[in-house]
Design a protein around this motif. Structure first.
Motif, PDB file in Angstrom:
ATOM      1  N   SER A 180       0.818  -1.214   0.000  1.00 17.15           N
ATOM      2  CA  SER A 180       0.000   0.000   0.000  1.00 17.15           C
ATOM      3  C   SER A 180       0.856   1.269   0.000  1.00 17.15           C
ATOM      4  O   SER A 180       1.614   1.510  -0.918  1.00 17.15           O
ATOM      5  CB  SER A 180      -0.954  -0.051   1.196  1.00 17.15           C
ATOM      6  N   GLN A 191      -1.011  -3.462  -8.538  1.00 12.59           N
ATOM      7  CA  GLN A 191      -1.947  -4.410  -7.949  1.00 12.59           C
ATOM      8  C   GLN A 191      -1.645  -5.827  -8.435  1.00 12.59           C
ATOM      9  O   GLN A 191      -1.581  -6.095  -9.633  1.00 12.59           O
ATOM     10  CB  GLN A 191      -3.384  -4.027  -8.302  1.00 12.59           C
ATOM     11  N   LYS A 216      -0.343  -4.133  -3.548  1.00  9.81           N
ATOM     12  CA  LYS A 216      -1.665  -3.554  -3.265  1.00  9.81           C
ATOM     13  C   LYS A 216      -1.751  -2.194  -3.957  1.00  9.81           C
ATOM     14  O   LYS A 216      -1.164  -1.216  -3.503  1.00  9.81           O
ATOM     15  CB  LYS A 216      -1.905  -3.390  -1.768  1.00  9.81           C
TER      16      LYS A 216
END
Length: 542
Positions: free
Chosen positions: A278, A334, A303
């Motif tokens: 992230s 992703q 992510k």
């Protein structure tokens, strides 16, 4: 034949209305005539969770009573005593495992190994960690009575505890390594962490730092804005660093750096691994795309989805995925596609289907599957015995008891950068492990048994029985021998845990830097200016 957009919209809206009507009718009938009474929160809540689980793991519903969990996720803050707790099956309850520095537990003098007996009038013995943790937390300023038993003396003590807002330490350690190399460890992107990183960087620069290792291994991410603020420290103002694209115009955003940086030339190595996700991937990937840092370690989690919180009726909130993010090269990292047709399934993006993008200097990078490091360096691994010994948290508490007794005998230890238990200390631990009849899963025995069964199936076993028995005798479980083979590794691991007890998480990290192979490789690269520049040069120039 493709339907007109208007017809598609009408069909979509009809399906929504139809299924909502069916759901309401189903529950009304269940509530009226089902043989048992239904708990609406439980039954409907299960339906909500099942619906969200069919989407992606980041879209979640938080009813009013769970909003504190969402707040802690976003800010890293909660109200409690500021300590990690863990279950100890030997003692039949939960114990203090690590007080946080300058937090209520630390200020009250609670120690590693204190057994939690009760909170107010409720016994905590026999309760799981989640139950005890829930009772330790509460509103800031609220008070309760905490009763503990100190195992070293058997003495029971009661404390009046006032809960405080606890900020989980996002930056547990920073410091100087030899040869003017600075090191900053960031373990989460919670509120305010960018200011902490900025202060750490300036402090290290004042101490003579000329090169930086920025460690985001096992950093699961958090606030995108904090990641942008950290990137802004190292790249020029008005640089495009992030793009978000979703279904609605509101979800589409473009980000540029907004302030003057503090250093755009210092060599940087960003350490990453499979736990880097992230916001930490945004940091690592953006610095890689802009050729501002060398990324080293192992491939990151992947992510590339962005979540937004939305208010719901009755004071609930929803965290839902609204867009994908794209770093400066234009790639989205992703790793998993979440498909929602035919019941839903997940699909990991294979390397063969990833697309090539280019950094600012023309180096090839790829989308999908996380951030691939510029230099891959695998992490140190544990032997089988070391893994089971350090993670044994069931009926056999031999390591925990040893650490606890060591702490009682030694009020202080050497600085974390120098500390190591002695061979005599290790011999005491080895004797305890042997006497405890410690068991662990020995992989060689497992594979030998599989080979034996295969030999029996194929009819070779009778002819090779003697060889199997001889090999079995050589591979027999000898814990004393295995403890000796793993002496230096286990000494280092135990010393690291003791540093955590005396010097908090920062002490454990500082101790680990002495043996961390990835950190050593990062230092080696930073000290070789020619090799560092070669890594960041365009492919054609290499």
């Amino acid at each position: 034949m493709t339907l007109p957009v208007l017809a598609q919209d009408k069909d979509h809206n009809f399906k929504i209305a139809k299924n909502l009507d069916v759901f309401n009718a189903l529950y009304r009938n269940l509530d009226m005539v089902y043989v048992d009474s239904l708990d609406a929160n439980e039954v409907v809540g299960y339906g909500i969770r099942a619906m969200l689980n069919s989407l992606d793991p980041y879209t979640e519903y938080y009813p009013e009573e769970s909003l504190k969990d969402l707040k802690m996720l976003i800010t890293g803050k909660y109200a409690g005593i500021g300590a990690m707790i863990r279950e100890n099956m030997q003692q039949g309850g939960c114990m203090i495992d690590q007080p946080y520095r300058n937090m209520p537990a630390d200020e009250l003098g609670l120690k590693k190994g204190d057994l939690i007996l009760s909170i107010d009038d409720s016994t905590m013995l026999g309760k799981p960690v989640s139950y005890v943790s829930e009772h330790l937390r509460g509103d800031p300023g609220s008070s309760f009575k905490l009763k503990i038993r100190r195992l070293s003396t058997g003495k029971e003590m009661t404390f009046n505890v006032t809960r405080r807002a606890i900020q989980m330490p996002a930056l547990p350690y920073y410091g100087m390594l030899p040869d003017n190399v600075g090191y900053i460890n960031l373990n989460s992107y919670t509120e305010g962490c960018a200011k902490d990183v900025r202060r750490a960087f300036i402090t290290l620069k004042q101490q003579g730092m000329k090169r930086l290792i920025f460690d985001v291994r096992e950093n699961g991410g958090g606030s995108v804005q904090e990641a942008l603020d950290i990137i802004n420290m190292f790249v020029p103002r008005n640089t495009e660093v992030l793009t978000m694209r979703g279904k609605t115009p509101r979800a589409n955003k473009d980000y540029k750096t907004t302030t003057e940086p503090i250093d755009t030339v210092m060599p940087i190595v960003v350490l990453v691994d499979g736990g880097t996700a992230s916001a930490s991937e945004i940091t690592a990937g953006t610095l890689q795309d802009l050729d501002r840092a060398v990324v080293m370690g192992t491939r990151t989690y992947g992510k590339g989805l962005v979540q937004t919180t939305m208010e719901l009726p009755y004071n609930g909130q929803m965290k839902l995925t609204t867009s994908k993010y794209y770093i400066p090269s234009g790639r989205c990292i992703q790793a998993i596609n979440y498909k929602h047709k035919n019941g839903g399934y997940t699909e990991h993006v294979p390397d063969s289907l990833t697309k090539v993008f280019y950094t600012a200097g023309g180096r090839e990078v790829r989308d999908g599957g996380g951030i691939k490091p510029d230099i891959e360096i695998k992490a140190d691994t544990l032997t089988n015995l070391a893994y089971y010994l350090m993670s044994a948290r069931d009926s056999n508490e031999v390591v925990f008891n040893y650490e606890y007794d060591y702490i009682q005998k030694h009020p202080t230890i050497a600085p974390a950068s120098e500390f190591m238990i002695t061979d005599a200390d290790y011999d005491e631990l080895k004797a305890r492990v042997v006497a405890s009849d410690f068991k662990y899963d020995k992989q060689t025995e497992k594979f030998l048994n599989q080979l034996k069964e295969l030999a029996k199936f194929e009819g070779y076993y009778d002819d090779t029985k003697a060889e199997f028995e001889a090999l079995e005798n050589k591979l027999n479980h000898n814990i004393e021998r295995d403890m000796e083979i793993n002496r230096e590794l286990i000494k280092d691991l135990i010393s690291r845990e003791l540093c955590r007890a005396y010097y908090y998480d920062g002490g454990s990290i500082e101790h680990s830097l002495r043996s961390d192979s990835q950190v050593k490789e990062a230092v080696k690269l930073l000290l070789n200016e020619e090799e560092y520049n070669k890594v960041l040069a365009p492919c054609s120039a290499q």
